[in-house]
Every structure is written in structure tokens, then in C-alpha cells.
Design a protein around this motif. Structure first.
Motif, mmCIF file in Angstrom:
data_model
loop_
_atom_site.group_PDB
_atom_site.id
_atom_site.type_symbol
_atom_site.label_atom_id
_atom_site.label_comp_id
_atom_site.label_asym_id
_atom_site.label_seq_id
_atom_site.Cartn_x
_atom_site.Cartn_y
_atom_site.Cartn_z
ATOM 1 N N UNK A 1 -30.517 28.065 0.993
ATOM 2 C CA UNK A 1 -29.463 28.639 0.154
ATOM 3 C C UNK A 1 -29.708 30.139 -0.002
ATOM 4 N N UNK A 2 -28.621 30.915 0.165
ATOM 5 C CA UNK A 2 -28.706 32.361 0.033
ATOM 6 C C UNK A 2 -27.647 32.847 -0.943
ATOM 7 N N UNK A 3 -27.995 33.906 -1.669
ATOM 8 C CA UNK A 3 -27.051 34.566 -2.559
ATOM 9 C C UNK A 3 -26.492 35.759 -1.788
ATOM 10 N N UNK A 4 -25.226 35.637 -1.331
ATOM 11 C CA UNK A 4 -24.610 36.628 -0.448
ATOM 12 C C UNK A 4 -23.799 37.614 -1.278
ATOM 13 N N UNK A 5 -24.121 38.892 -1.127
ATOM 14 C CA UNK A 5 -23.384 39.972 -1.798
ATOM 15 C C UNK A 5 -22.654 40.764 -0.713
ATOM 16 N N UNK A 6 -21.349 40.579 -0.625
ATOM 17 C CA UNK A 6 -20.545 41.207 0.437
ATOM 18 C C UNK A 6 -19.567 42.222 -0.163
ATOM 19 N N UNK A 7 -19.001 43.045 0.691
ATOM 20 C CA UNK A 7 -17.949 43.980 0.278
ATOM 21 C C UNK A 7 -16.968 44.162 1.433
ATOM 22 N N UNK A 8 -15.770 44.642 1.086
ATOM 23 C CA UNK A 8 -14.726 44.842 2.105
ATOM 24 C C UNK A 8 -14.022 46.169 1.855
ATOM 25 N N UNK A 9 -13.519 46.740 2.936
ATOM 26 C CA UNK A 9 -12.710 47.966 2.864
ATOM 27 C C UNK A 9 -11.376 47.684 3.563
ATOM 28 N N UNK A 10 -10.304 48.072 2.901
ATOM 29 C CA UNK A 10 -8.985 47.750 3.456
ATOM 30 C C UNK A 10 -8.013 48.885 3.157
ATOM 31 N N UNK A 11 -6.870 48.838 3.843
ATOM 32 C CA UNK A 11 -5.810 49.837 3.671
ATOM 33 C C UNK A 11 -4.458 49.126 3.702
ATOM 34 N N UNK A 12 -3.554 49.501 2.782
ATOM 35 C CA UNK A 12 -2.203 48.929 2.744
ATOM 36 C C UNK A 12 -1.359 49.669 3.767
ATOM 37 N N UNK A 13 -0.927 48.970 4.817
ATOM 38 C CA UNK A 13 -0.159 49.611 5.882
ATOM 39 C C UNK A 13 1.320 49.204 5.857
ATOM 40 N N UNK A 14 1.649 48.159 5.145
ATOM 41 C CA UNK A 14 3.049 47.710 5.056
ATOM 42 C C UNK A 14 3.348 47.373 3.597
ATOM 43 N N UNK A 15 3.870 48.337 2.814
ATOM 44 C CA UNK A 15 4.110 48.086 1.399
ATOM 45 C C UNK A 15 5.120 46.976 1.137
ATOM 46 N N UNK A 16 6.110 46.786 2.031
ATOM 47 C CA UNK A 16 7.095 45.732 1.824
ATOM 48 C C UNK A 16 6.440 44.357 1.895
ATOM 49 N N UNK A 17 5.645 44.121 2.954
ATOM 50 C CA UNK A 17 4.928 42.851 3.059
ATOM 51 C C UNK A 17 3.960 42.670 1.892
ATOM 52 N N UNK A 18 3.309 43.745 1.522
ATOM 53 C CA UNK A 18 2.353 43.673 0.420
ATOM 54 C C UNK A 18 3.054 43.253 -0.867
ATOM 55 N N UNK A 19 4.234 43.826 -1.123
ATOM 56 C CA UNK A 19 4.984 43.495 -2.339
ATOM 57 C C UNK A 19 5.467 42.047 -2.309
ATOM 58 N N UNK A 20 5.917 41.607 -1.147
ATOM 59 C CA UNK A 20 6.448 40.247 -1.042
ATOM 60 C C UNK A 20 5.345 39.186 -1.153
ATOM 61 N N UNK A 21 4.147 39.472 -0.627
ATOM 62 C CA UNK A 21 3.085 38.464 -0.623
ATOM 63 C C UNK A 21 2.168 38.553 -1.850
ATOM 64 N N UNK A 22 1.893 39.782 -2.314
ATOM 65 C CA UNK A 22 0.932 39.935 -3.409
ATOM 66 C C UNK A 22 1.557 40.506 -4.669
ATOM 67 N N UNK A 23 2.450 41.460 -4.513
ATOM 68 C CA UNK A 23 3.079 42.083 -5.674
ATOM 69 C C UNK A 23 2.282 43.256 -6.194
ATOM 70 N N UNK A 24 1.063 42.998 -6.668
ATOM 71 C CA UNK A 24 0.219 44.054 -7.220
ATOM 72 C C UNK A 24 -1.129 44.079 -6.512
ATOM 73 N N UNK A 25 -1.785 45.221 -6.643
ATOM 74 C CA UNK A 25 -3.091 45.359 -6.007
ATOM 75 C C UNK A 25 -4.120 44.436 -6.655
#
Length: 292
Positions: A83-107
Motif C-alpha cells: 500500500x502506498x500513499x500517492x500524492x499527485x498533481x495535474x496541470x491543465x488549460x481550458x481550450x474550449x469554454x463552450x464545452x467546459x460550460x456545458x459539461x462542468x459549468x464552473x471551475x
């Protein structure tokens, strides 16, 4: 009448100002906007500057920069049941605000979804890997697979996943204590084994040294007895030869040796003058008396 006209003009101006205020919006260089009318997206605005919309429309802004997400550490069981305690991170960029609004709405809602995606991917990928894969050159391959799966699942949100990394992979506190205790006992066992082997070798060396010492002493004793016997035989032979050649001289010489040994400067002896021990003293006087 003039007062009414003035009041109307003032009210009209205020209304116009409010309408103009609601119809204008500014898009910053680090943002992108989506114009919403009655809950439905109307158009995207990516160019920075001052823009116009209908007063009954509103603008939703999204950051266009590179964003970070640091989900809570996850406890993952590997293929070999470690068993391991995994500490991960991610970096992302919003490239399509319309899709982002339709699928997520807010950040904030998207980050919740992305955290779930990362967590599920960690379980699915790391669950098929042994601990050695994270401690060897295969680590980059495993992380690349995790990033690829997270990117595929984030595409429907209009988001580009730039990077997914495992920052730390630690053992849970309970497992760490057990592993450290096992490592200490293993090292103690090895130390005891080395000590036992060393004691055995030392005992063997001491036994061989004692055996060699006994053999050497026996050989030396044997050789000394042989040499002593040979010396005694040679001495006896020498005395016998000397006695055979001139018995009178040999007796005289032995008497002189006896005088040298027995008589000293502080020696006092009470003997009869006729004693055999002083026979040569008497002869010396006789010779002296008969001399010229």
C-alpha cells in the motif's frame, strides 16, 4: 413643466447608463468569456478588450492560463499488495469554454470531477503494477500511462491536460513502522549470522594454531632431546678418550675442576689432610720438599 422634463431627462440618462453598463464587459488578457442568454451559450469571446452584449445577457469568464490541481493524497494498493500513499498533481488549460460550460459549468465543479478522474486512474493503473515499477526506470512509463488516461477522460470537458505527475509515493504510517521493524530484524539476523560465522572461523583458527603449537613444541622437544643425547654421547666419548690416553692427567684435571668449583675466596671446609680430596695438595708439597 420644466421640472418634469428635467426629471425625465435625468431618469432617462440613468437608465441609459445602466443599460450601457450592463451591455459592456471587458475581457482580460488572461481570460476568455462566454455570453449566456437565458441559460444558453450564445457566443465565445476570446479576444481581450471591451465588448458589447445585450443587457439581458450575461458573461461568464474562464481563465485561459495554465491551471494547477492538487488533489488529496490517495491510498492505493499495488499488484504485490503493498500500500502506498500517492500524492499527485495535474496541470491543465481550458481550450474550449463552450464545452467546459456545458459539461462542468464552473471551475470548482470541474476540479472536483478531475480529482475523481485522477483518483480512479491511479487505482486502475497502479493496481496492475508492483512496487518495483515505481522504484525503477519503469516509473516514467507508468506516469505516462496515467497522464494519457486522464487526458482522454478530460477531453469532453474542453480541457487540455498538460501534465500529470506523482509528486510523492510514501508508505502509510502503519506499513512504514512494520517495514522498518522487518528491516531491523533482517539486519539483526544478518549481523548475528556474520558474528556466528566469525566466531566459528576464529575458533577454527585458534584450534589450528594450538595444534601447530603442540606439533612445533613436540618437534622441538624431540630435536632437543636428540641433540642433548648426541652432546652427552660426544662428551662421554671425549672424556673416555682423554681418560684412555692419560689416566693420571685426566684425574689431575678433574681434581682441579673440582677445586675451582668447591673452593672460593670465602669458602671454609673442615677436612682431614689425608682426605682423598686433597691428594694433589700433598703431592705438591712432596715435590716441593724433594726439590733442590
Amino acid at each position: 413643466m420644466n421640472r418634469s422634463m428635467i426629471a425625465g431627462v435625468i431618469v432617462g440618462a440613468i437608465v441609459l447608463i445602466l443599460v450601457a453598463f450592463n451591455a459592456l464587459f471587458i475581457v482580460d488578457q488572461t481570460a476568455q468569456a462566454l455570453v449566456i442568454q437565458f441559460g444558453r451559450p450564445v457566443r465565445e469571446v476570446r479576444a481581450p478588450g471591451l465588448h458589447v452584449k445585450a443587457p439581458w445577457q450575461n458573461a461568464v469568464f474562464y481563465d485561459r492560463r495554465l491551471l494547477d490541481l492538487e488533489p488529496a493524497p490517495e491510498s492505493v494498493t499495488l499488484r504485490d499488495q503493498n500500500r502506498l500513499l500517492i500524492d499527485a498533481y495535474a496541470r491543465y488549460r481550458i481550450i474550449n469554454p463552450l464545452q467546459f460550460y456545458q459539461k462542468a459549468g464552473t471551475e470548482a465543479r470541474f476540479q472536483q470531477n478531475l480529482s475523481l478522474i485522477i483518483s480512479g486512474t491511479l487505482f486502475s493503473v497502479l493496481g496492475t503494477q508492483p512496487l518495483s515499477a515505481l522504484l525503477s526506470q519503469d516509473r516514467d512509463k507508468v506516469i505516462s500511462e496515467i497522464g494519457s488516461k486522464v487526458s482522454d477522460q478530460a477531453k469532453p470537458f474542453g480541457v487540455e491536460i498538460v501534465d500529470v505527475r506523482i509528486r510523492r509515493a510514501d508508505l502509510p504510517p502503519g506499513n512504514s513502522d512494520a517495514i522498518y521493524a522487518r528491516m531491523r530484524s533482517e539486519r539483526q539476523r544478518e549481523a548475528n549470522e556474520y558474528r556466528a560465522q566469525g566466531a566459528e572461523q576464529a575458533q577454527g583458527i585458534r584450534a589450528r594454531a594450538e595444534r601447530d603449537r603442540t606439533v612445533i613444541l613436540a618437534e622441538a622437544t624431540k630435536q632437543s632431546q636428540i641433540l642433548r643425547g648426541q652432546g652427552d654421547a660426544e662428551s662421554i666419548k671425549t672424556y673416555a678418550d682423554a681418560f684412555g690416553k692419560d689416566m693420571e692427567f685426566f684425574t689431575f684435571y678433574r681434581s682441579l675442576e673440582a677445586y675451582r668449583t668447591a673452593l672460593g675466596p670465602d669458602t671454609t671446609m673442615v677436612l682431614s689432610p689425608d682426605s682423598e680430596f686433597f691428594q694433589y695438595f700433598g703431592q705438591h708439597k712432596a715435590v716441593k720438599a724433594t726439590g733442590p
